[in-house]
Design an enzyme around this catalytic site. Structure first.
Site, PDB file in Angstrom:
ATOM      1  CB  CYS A  32      55.094 -16.972 -18.903  1.00  0.00           C
ATOM      2  SG  CYS A  32      56.270 -15.692 -18.455  1.00  0.00           S
ATOM      3  CE  LYS A  75      42.000  -5.991 -17.524  1.00  0.00           C
ATOM      4  NZ  LYS A  75      41.803  -6.680 -16.230  1.00  0.00           N
ATOM      5  N   GLY A 122      39.466  -4.971 -20.384  1.00  0.00           N
ATOM      6  CA  GLY A 122      40.711  -5.153 -21.142  1.00  0.00           C
ATOM      7  C   GLY A 122      40.428  -5.049 -22.633  1.00  0.00           C
ATOM      8  CD  GLU A 180      57.147 -10.196 -23.149  1.00  0.00           C
ATOM      9  OE1 GLU A 180      57.262 -11.434 -23.272  1.00  0.00           O
ATOM     10  OE2 GLU A 180      58.055  -9.414 -23.396  1.00  0.00           O
ATOM     11  CD  GLU A 207      51.277 -20.705 -20.257  1.00  0.00           C
ATOM     12  OE1 GLU A 207      50.247 -20.095 -20.587  1.00  0.00           O
ATOM     13  OE2 GLU A 207      52.369 -20.156 -20.064  1.00  0.00           O
ATOM     14  N   GLY A 220      36.181  -7.703 -19.708  1.00  0.00           N
ATOM     15  CA  GLY A 220      35.755  -6.903 -20.862  1.00  0.00           C
ATOM     16  C   GLY A 220      36.406  -5.521 -20.883  1.00  0.00           C
TER      17      GLY A 220
HETATM   18  P1  NAD Z   1      44.793 -13.970 -19.166  1.00  0.00           P
HETATM   19  O1  NAD Z   1      45.216 -13.957 -20.575  1.00  0.00           O
HETATM   20  O2  NAD Z   1      43.584 -14.717 -18.777  1.00  0.00           O
HETATM   21  O3  NAD Z   1      44.564 -12.488 -18.617  1.00  0.00           O
HETATM   22  C1  NAD Z   1      45.580 -11.513 -18.700  1.00  0.00           C
HETATM   23  C2  NAD Z   1      44.933 -10.150 -18.608  1.00  0.00           C
HETATM   24  O4  NAD Z   1      44.114  -9.959 -19.767  1.00  0.00           O
HETATM   25  C3  NAD Z   1      44.022  -9.932 -17.403  1.00  0.00           C
HETATM   26  O5  NAD Z   1      44.211  -8.614 -16.937  1.00  0.00           O
HETATM   27  C4  NAD Z   1      42.623 -10.097 -17.996  1.00  0.00           C
HETATM   28  O6  NAD Z   1      41.623  -9.403 -17.290  1.00  0.00           O
HETATM   29  C5  NAD Z   1      42.820  -9.492 -19.373  1.00  0.00           C
HETATM   30  N1  NAD Z   1      41.855  -9.943 -20.385  1.00  0.00           N
HETATM   31  C6  NAD Z   1      41.074 -11.045 -20.393  1.00  0.00           C
HETATM   32  N2  NAD Z   1      40.360 -11.112 -21.534  1.00  0.00           N
HETATM   33  C7  NAD Z   1      40.696 -10.035 -22.267  1.00  0.00           C
HETATM   34  C8  NAD Z   1      40.329  -9.560 -23.559  1.00  0.00           C
HETATM   35  N3  NAD Z   1      39.472 -10.218 -24.330  1.00  0.00           N
HETATM   36  N4  NAD Z   1      40.903  -8.429 -24.005  1.00  0.00           N
HETATM   37  C9  NAD Z   1      41.811  -7.763 -23.257  1.00  0.00           C
HETATM   38  N5  NAD Z   1      42.197  -8.167 -22.025  1.00  0.00           N
HETATM   39  C10 NAD Z   1      41.645  -9.291 -21.543  1.00  0.00           C
HETATM   40  O7  NAD Z   1      46.076 -14.465 -18.356  1.00  0.00           O
HETATM   41  P2  NAD Z   1      46.162 -14.801 -16.816  1.00  0.00           P
HETATM   42  O8  NAD Z   1      45.410 -16.065 -16.600  1.00  0.00           O
HETATM   43  O9  NAD Z   1      45.836 -13.597 -16.013  1.00  0.00           O
HETATM   44  O10 NAD Z   1      47.742 -15.073 -16.659  1.00  0.00           O
HETATM   45  C11 NAD Z   1      48.344 -16.276 -17.006  1.00  0.00           C
HETATM   46  C12 NAD Z   1      48.903 -16.224 -18.407  1.00  0.00           C
HETATM   47  O11 NAD Z   1      49.830 -15.147 -18.522  1.00  0.00           O
HETATM   48  C13 NAD Z   1      49.681 -17.448 -18.777  1.00  0.00           C
HETATM   49  O12 NAD Z   1      49.303 -17.869 -20.056  1.00  0.00           O
HETATM   50  C14 NAD Z   1      51.132 -16.991 -18.768  1.00  0.00           C
HETATM   51  O13 NAD Z   1      51.993 -17.690 -19.612  1.00  0.00           O
HETATM   52  C15 NAD Z   1      50.992 -15.583 -19.212  1.00  0.00           C
HETATM   53  N6  NAD Z   1      52.166 -14.808 -18.802  1.00  0.00           N
HETATM   54  C16 NAD Z   1      53.087 -14.469 -19.749  1.00  0.00           C
HETATM   55  C17 NAD Z   1      54.239 -13.795 -19.386  1.00  0.00           C
HETATM   56  C18 NAD Z   1      55.267 -13.397 -20.393  1.00  0.00           C
HETATM   57  O14 NAD Z   1      56.040 -12.490 -20.103  1.00  0.00           O
HETATM   58  N7  NAD Z   1      55.343 -14.003 -21.547  1.00  0.00           N
HETATM   59  C19 NAD Z   1      54.440 -13.449 -18.055  1.00  0.00           C
HETATM   60  C20 NAD Z   1      53.487 -13.827 -17.123  1.00  0.00           C
HETATM   61  C21 NAD Z   1      52.334 -14.497 -17.502  1.00  0.00           C
END
Ligand code: NAD
Length: 489
Positions: A294, A184, A222, A260, A393, A220
């Site tokens: 990140c 997803k 996810g 991650e 962040e 949702g």
């Molecule tokens: P996000 O947490 O908003 O969303 C990530 C994913 O989770 C999306 O696919 C989203 O649709 C899904 N999601 C949202 N709510 C959910 C829920 N309640 N349950 C399950 N899934 C859900 O993150 P983003 O804004 O898409 O990306 C940016 C973030 O990702 C930053 O915080 C960044 O640090 C992090 N990131 C971490 C790494 C790493 O390897 N540590 C790498 C890249 C990005």
């Protein structure tokens, strides 16, 4: 096969078929122009349910998880097909991610395609069974063997900043290890995933149901994937807040959870370092992909005696990098992903101002761009490490410069964060560098510009930056269970 550039033809991949979304379609917006470039299939809960069912059936009722050689062949096919479509994928990546073209020959596209061979090689050479020999535990003569097996159905949830890298870093090892998967992707970058679905269906022998790709505007889905008891492992990359929600819904059936998450990494410049080189590296690296990484180092820690000099030097570097058109070969800093993300970044800059921070350069939207979600590279000085902009962040090209008094203080400030993802140290004395790298509590550290990112190197976080490791042998083993079979002799 049709062009990979979906326009309005992007589809979900469920059970081996490319299908429309139950909720119709949603707009895909180019962050550099704010134009709608087309639509993506918008899955509903029934689609997600079908995708999980397909992955479950493919795992339970086919020989996929036991045929290591077939899986290696499928991964090699996938890699070859992705390479053949590199130019279309590049176009998608620039248009929907806003990724500067220069990074598509590296971490935004071609690097991750290349890295797929690491997963295939691991599967080909892996010791799937380990002899423990005969022993007599509790007086019973027994021959023991350790088997490594796939975990089962993997739910992979990914963000928008490096979609190919993160999608492949989950798909590659998950498939190599023998799992089936429901991917997803983030709603902001559906086409990168949809293109992967088309390629898998039309150009590889990956059996129906082994890979399912569900694009949706609804976060949702996810949550649905995380909570579903038919899923054995959740592999999540995203923000720490969402990671917490994922872990909590995954707890419903105690599924394995691999996270991650976010970071607020420190770049420590020691007093024996070449300050000008170090801070210009720090400033430049934070502008890459508009700070949407990140593991980027977003706090620059410099000796107090050289604070003013460092602030001025890093501001000179960052003010020289103008956000620009990602299709242009010279662009380092493109747009951030969305209007929402830009408002979030600008909100953090406002909070820094309110907390007494000095905006040395940047601080707003670049005047030269009327359209596009651009943010000026921004340097904030005179803020305490406890301020919101230094603790949370931001995920934009925003650097906080902090002074420290002695090496121990630098380590203390670096560790004064809920995160522990990455970091950097610049200096000359190997013993001092060793003490710093011992003291900083993060999953990766670069010394004097050393690069920790590579297919064979484990990547992940301490503290609230995550649980588990992606990539490397450790990343592959996240997708395996361990079975001990003991046969009486
Ligand atoms: P996000 O947490 O908003 O969303 C990530 C994913 O989770 C999306 O696919 C989203 O649709 C899904 N999601 C949202 N709510 C959910 C829920 N309640 N349950 C399950 N899934 C859900 O993150 P983003 O804004 O898409 O990306 C940016 C973030 O990702 C930053 O915080 C960044 O640090 C992090 N990131 C971490 C790494 C790493 O390897 N540590 C790498 C890249 C990005």
């Amino acid at each position: 096969m049709n062009s990979l550039l979906p326009g309005d033809s992007s589809r979900l991949l469920i059970g081996g078929s490319l299908v429309a979304g139950g909720n119709g379609v949603f707009d895909n917006v180019n962050p550099a122009t704010e134009e709608v470039i087309g639509t993506a299939a918008d899955a509903d809960a029934a689609d997600m349910n079908a995708a999980i069912a397909a992955a479950r059936t493919a795992f339970d009722e086919t020989g996929w998880s036991r045929d290591h050689a077939f899986r290696v062949r499928c991964l090699e096919q996938l890699q070859a097909a992705l390479k053949a479509h590199a130019e279309e994928l590049r176009e998608i990546t620039i248009a929907e991610v806003g990724a500067p073209i220069m990074f598509t020959s590296g971490p935004q596209l071609e690097g991750p395609i290349e890295d797929l061979s690491f997963a295939a090689r691991l599967a080909a050479d892996y010791e799937w069974e380990t002899e423990l020999g005969v022993a007599a535990p509790m007086g019973i003569s027994t021959h023991r063997v350790i088997r490594r097996e796939a975990v089962g159905v993997v739910g992979a949830i990914t963000p928008w900043n490096f979609p190919h890298q993160i999608n492949f870093a989950k798909l590659g090892p998950a498939l190599a290890a023998g799992n089936t998967i429901v991917l997803k992707p983030a709603p902001d970058t559906p086409w990168c995933a949809a293109a992967l679905g088309s390629i898998i269906t039309e150009e590889t022998d990956i059996p129906p149901g082994v890979v399912n790709i569900v694009t949706s505007s609804d976060h949702g889905l996810g949550a649905q994937l995380s909570g579903d008891p038919r899923v054995d492992l959740i592999s999540f990359t995203g923000s720490t807040g969402t990671g917490r929600a994922v872990m909590s819904s995954a707890a419903s059936n105690l599924k394995k959870t691999f996270l991650e998450l976010g970071g607020k990494s420190a770049f420590i410049v020691l007093d024996d370092a070449d300050l000008a080189t170090a801070v210009s590296y720090a400033g430049f690296s934070l502008c890459v992909h508009a700070g949407q990484g990140c593991a980027l180092t977003t706090r620059l820690l410099v000796p107090r005696g050289r604070y003013d000099e460092a602030v001025e030097a890093v501001a000179a570097t960052m003010s020289g990098i103008r956000p620009g058109d990602p299709t242009s070969p010279g662009t380092v800093c493109g747009p951030v992903i969305s209007d929402r993300q830009r408002s979030r970044v600008l909100g953090y800059i406002d909070s820094a101002r309110a907390d007494g921070g000095r905006i040395v350069t940047g601080g707003g939207r670049p005047a030269e761009h009327e359209r596009g979600f651009f943010v000026e590279p921004t340097v904030i000085a005179d803020l305490d490490n406890s301020a919101k902009a230094a603790q949370e962040e931001i995920f934009g090209p925003v650097l906080v410069v902090l002074p420290y008094d002695g090496d121990d203080d630098a380590v203390r400030i670096a560790n004064d964060s809920p995160y522990g993802l990455s970091g950097a140290v610049w200096g000359k004395d190997p013993e001092r560098i060793r003490r710093i790298t011992d003291g900083v509590r993060t999953g990766t550290l670069g010394v004097n510009g050393g690069m920790w990112y590579s297919a064979d190197a484990p990547f992940g976080g301490y503290k609230q930056s995550g649980i588990g490791r992606e990539m490397g042998a450790a990343g592959f083993e996240e997708y395996l269970e361990t079975k001990l079979v003991a046969t009486a002799q």
